[in-house]
Scaffold this motif. Structure first.
Motif, PDB file in Angstrom:
ATOM      1  N   GLY A 178       0.908  18.153  15.933  1.00 34.17           N
ATOM      2  CA  GLY A 178       1.206  17.270  16.448  1.00 34.17           C
ATOM      3  C   GLY A 178       1.409  16.093  15.655  1.00 34.17           C
ATOM      4  N   ILE A 179       1.418  16.162  14.252  1.00 33.52           N
ATOM      5  CA  ILE A 179       1.585  15.235  13.324  1.00 33.52           C
ATOM      6  C   ILE A 179       2.913  15.290  12.542  1.00 33.52           C
ATOM      7  N   SER A 180       3.319  13.893  12.401  1.00 33.08           N
ATOM      8  CA  SER A 180       4.595  13.730  11.822  1.00 33.08           C
ATOM      9  C   SER A 180       4.417  12.663  10.514  1.00 33.08           C
ATOM     10  N   ALA A 181       5.010  12.954   9.445  1.00 32.72           N
ATOM     11  CA  ALA A 181       5.064  11.817   8.446  1.00 32.72           C
ATOM     12  C   ALA A 181       6.341  11.073   8.374  1.00 32.72           C
ATOM     13  N   PHE A 182       6.068  10.046   8.430  1.00 34.82           N
ATOM     14  CA  PHE A 182       7.125   8.773   8.434  1.00 34.82           C
ATOM     15  C   PHE A 182       7.339   7.883   6.999  1.00 34.82           C
ATOM     16  N   ILE A 183       8.473   7.508   6.779  1.00 39.16           N
ATOM     17  CA  ILE A 183       8.621   6.606   5.748  1.00 39.16           C
ATOM     18  C   ILE A 183       8.624   5.393   6.403  1.00 39.16           C
ATOM     19  N   VAL A 184       7.819   4.412   5.980  1.00 38.98           N
ATOM     20  CA  VAL A 184       8.281   3.175   6.610  1.00 38.98           C
ATOM     21  C   VAL A 184       8.029   1.968   5.779  1.00 38.98           C
ATOM     22  N   PRO A 185       9.039   1.086   5.606  1.00 38.28           N
ATOM     23  CA  PRO A 185       8.774  -0.050   4.598  1.00 38.28           C
ATOM     24  C   PRO A 185       7.872  -1.071   4.900  1.00 38.28           C
ATOM     25  N   ALA A 186       7.046  -1.385   3.951  1.00 35.96           N
ATOM     26  CA  ALA A 186       5.965  -2.330   4.429  1.00 35.96           C
ATOM     27  C   ALA A 186       6.305  -3.760   5.032  1.00 35.96           C
ATOM     28  N   ASP A 187       7.586  -3.928   4.849  1.00 37.49           N
ATOM     29  CA  ASP A 187       8.107  -5.376   5.504  1.00 37.49           C
ATOM     30  C   ASP A 187       8.440  -5.417   7.050  1.00 37.49           C
ATOM     31  N   LYS A 188       8.318  -4.060   7.711  1.00 34.47           N
ATOM     32  CA  LYS A 188       8.738  -4.068   8.936  1.00 34.47           C
ATOM     33  C   LYS A 188       7.858  -4.795   9.886  1.00 34.47           C
ATOM     34  N   PRO A 189       8.350  -5.580  10.729  1.00 38.23           N
ATOM     35  CA  PRO A 189       7.718  -5.988  11.925  1.00 38.23           C
ATOM     36  C   PRO A 189       6.518  -5.191  12.493  1.00 38.23           C
ATOM     37  N   GLY A 190       5.387  -5.776  12.904  1.00 44.28           N
ATOM     38  CA  GLY A 190       4.423  -5.032  13.292  1.00 44.28           C
ATOM     39  C   GLY A 190       3.295  -4.321  12.408  1.00 44.28           C
ATOM     40  N   ILE A 191       3.451  -4.766  11.305  1.00 50.53           N
ATOM     41  CA  ILE A 191       2.547  -4.287  10.188  1.00 50.53           C
ATOM     42  C   ILE A 191       1.862  -5.551   9.885  1.00 50.53           C
ATOM     43  N   THR A 192       0.622  -5.194   9.629  1.00 47.92           N
ATOM     44  CA  THR A 192      -0.338  -6.336   9.159  1.00 47.92           C
ATOM     45  C   THR A 192      -1.439  -5.627   8.119  1.00 47.92           C
ATOM     46  N   LEU A 193      -1.969  -6.404   7.403  1.00 42.34           N
ATOM     47  CA  LEU A 193      -2.729  -5.804   6.505  1.00 42.34           C
ATOM     48  C   LEU A 193      -4.224  -6.439   6.691  1.00 42.34           C
ATOM     49  N   GLY A 194      -5.150  -5.753   6.680  1.00 38.11           N
ATOM     50  CA  GLY A 194      -6.517  -6.059   6.722  1.00 38.11           C
ATOM     51  C   GLY A 194      -6.941  -6.925   5.493  1.00 38.11           C
ATOM     52  N   LYS A 195      -8.347  -7.323   5.484  1.00 35.30           N
ATOM     53  CA  LYS A 195      -8.805  -8.145   4.375  1.00 35.30           C
ATOM     54  C   LYS A 195      -9.091  -7.371   3.031  1.00 35.30           C
ATOM     55  N   PRO A 196      -9.097  -7.625   1.770  1.00 38.37           N
ATOM     56  CA  PRO A 196      -9.228  -6.911   0.717  1.00 38.37           C
ATOM     57  C   PRO A 196     -10.598  -5.995   0.997  1.00 38.37           C
ATOM     58  N   ASP A 197     -10.692  -4.610   0.601  1.00 42.12           N
ATOM     59  CA  ASP A 197     -12.097  -4.066   0.956  1.00 42.12           C
ATOM     60  C   ASP A 197     -12.715  -4.380  -0.362  1.00 42.12           C
ATOM     61  N   ARG A 198     -14.383  -4.778  -0.208  1.00 40.81           N
ATOM     62  CA  ARG A 198     -15.018  -4.816  -1.250  1.00 40.81           C
ATOM     63  C   ARG A 198     -15.734  -3.777  -1.563  1.00 40.81           C
ATOM     64  N   LYS A 199     -15.645  -3.327  -2.840  1.00 44.31           N
ATOM     65  CA  LYS A 199     -16.048  -1.651  -3.165  1.00 44.31           C
ATOM     66  C   LYS A 199     -17.211  -1.866  -4.267  1.00 44.31           C
TER      67      LYS A 199
END
Ligand code: COS
Length: 382
Positions: A178-199
């Motif tokens: 049931g899975i498809s792979a998409f090419i998604v430009p990072a500047d598309k509306p609807g995308i946000t980034l979480g805070k940087p992970d501490r590793k």
């Protein structure tokens, strides 16, 4: 690539590592970032395009050649490799392996030049090793898909210009189909980034969540144009990626052995060099043996890949053995350095933490064991 041009590239990378990257390691650690001048120098050297075919502006290296260059590069902190890693590997190879001509024309030249940074968005808060259980939805709505879901620990997300996103497109079909792979430009509306992970380590390598909230992409953003094949694309990308990670381990094996040899032949205790004690020699010998064996399995997997053969088993062996080997070598390097090995100035404690990730990402050691055993059984019956 012809032998002379390849040797020139290899020597250039080797000099870049010694003269630019190794001296910058402490700055990267302190600032938790790779300086932009170094990223630009990597672009100028063509490192973002190692794996992209020449027809699209890359260097078009074979897997064997790529492994050699990555091994050279990772004599310096593996953090530098992480800058190019997703663009060379998992963030571009879905398009290279399964993309349509149009998708290749649109993305590969930019990725090869390092103008676009690629990232791979598979893992989710509740789906890591069990990749087929992802929940991110891509709902068909006329000519578009609407993507909603959260991706976790996404390497290079803060730098990325394009994501390969695995999402469910077939509501009634559970699991891989049931899975498809998409090419998604990072500047598309609807995308946000979480805070940087501490590793634990790899300071300077960037990871964070990527949150898709009704992010709209055209239906032709599916890699290869056909829905339902995204899991297989992801697995093929990961097979190749696992050979690449094996090569990453090899560079660090070299560096840690170099550090262990240099320290143990310089320091004296009880009136002789550490390296003259047989118990220390035992550790040096075990590390050298691990490194040579790791190099063997990585090269064998890369040769098979270049010959167009199935590498599921060999790629898993390469990643499993080389990442475990570099873990053992890092542990011995700390031990050989004694108290100094625990101190930040000698860097081996940093590398010990950095290489710990190699046994986890792109398939944990236990997943590699599972893949290896499954393939052994499959080949028995085929
Ligand atoms: N190449 C091509 N196709 C593959 C494949 C590969 N390497 N591996 C599996 N497939 C295909 C199978 O042949 C099967 O196809 P069919 O349904 O047509 O027979 C389909 O994909 C599903 O495969 P499978 O049943 O083996 O899937 P599982 O859910 O059992 O998962 C593992 C298999 C565990 C191997 C997979 O989930 C995995 O690799 N997990 C780790 C993920 C990972 O590395 N994450 C790291 C984060 S991303 S950096």
């Amino acid at each position: 690539m012809d032998v002379e041009t390849f040797e020139l590239l290899r020597n250039t990378v080797s000099r870049f590592v010694s003269e630019r990257l190794i001296p910058a390691e402490d700055e990267v650690e302190a600032n938790d970032d790779v300086p932009e001048e170094i990223v630009q120098e990597m672009r100028d050297l063509g490192l973002f395009g190692l794996s992209i075919p020449e027809a699209f502006g890359g260097l078009g290296l074979s897997m064997v050649e790529e492994a050699v260059i990555i091994r050279e590069l990772t004599r310096a902190s593996v953090v530098f490799r992480s800058v190019i890693g997703t663009t060379v590997g998992i963030g571009s190879q879905g398009i290279v392996i399964d993309g349509t001509d149009g998708q290749k024309q649109e993305w590969l030249p930019k990725l090869a030049a390092g103008q676009a940074i690629g990232a791979f968005a598979l893992t989710e808060p509740e789906a890591g090793s069990d990749a087929a259980s992802i929940k991110t939805q891509a709902a068909r709505d006329g000519d578009v898909y609407r993507i909603t879901g959260t991706k976790r620990f996404i390497t290079n997300a803060p730098r990325a210009s394009v994501f390969t996103v695995m999402a469910r497109t077939e509501p009634g079909t559970p699991g891989a189909a049931g899975i498809s792979a998409f090419i998604v430009p990072a500047d598309k509306p609807g995308i946000t980034l979480g805070k940087p992970d501490r590793k634990m380590g790899q300071r300077g390598a960037k990871t964070c969540d990527v949150i898709f909230d009704d992010c709209i992409v055209p239906a032709d953003a599916i890699i290869g144009g056909k829905p339902g094949l995204g899991f297989k694309t992801a697995m093929k990308v990961l097979d190749r990626g696992r050979i690449h990670i094996g090569a990453v381990a090899l560079g660090m094996c070299d560096r840690l052995i170099e550090a262990s040899l240099s320290y143990s032949s310089g320091r004296k205790q009880f009136g002789q060099r550490l390296a003259d004690f047989q118990l220390v020699q035992g550790m040096l010998a075990d590390s050298q043996t691990d490194a040579l064996a790791a190099a063997g399995v990585v090269e064998q997997a890369a040769r098979r890949f270049d010959a167009g053969q199935d590498v599921r088993l060999e790629a898993a062996v390469a990643k499993y053995f080389a990442s475990e080997a570099v873990g053992r070598i890092a542990d011995r390097a700390v031990q050989i350095h004694g108290g100094a090995g625990y101190m930040a100035d000698y860097k081996v404690e940093r590398f010990y933490r950095d290489v710990r990730l190699l046994r986890i990402y792109e398939g944990a050691s236990q997943i590699q064991q599972l893949v290896i055993a499954r393939e052994m059984l499959r080949r028995l019956t085929n």
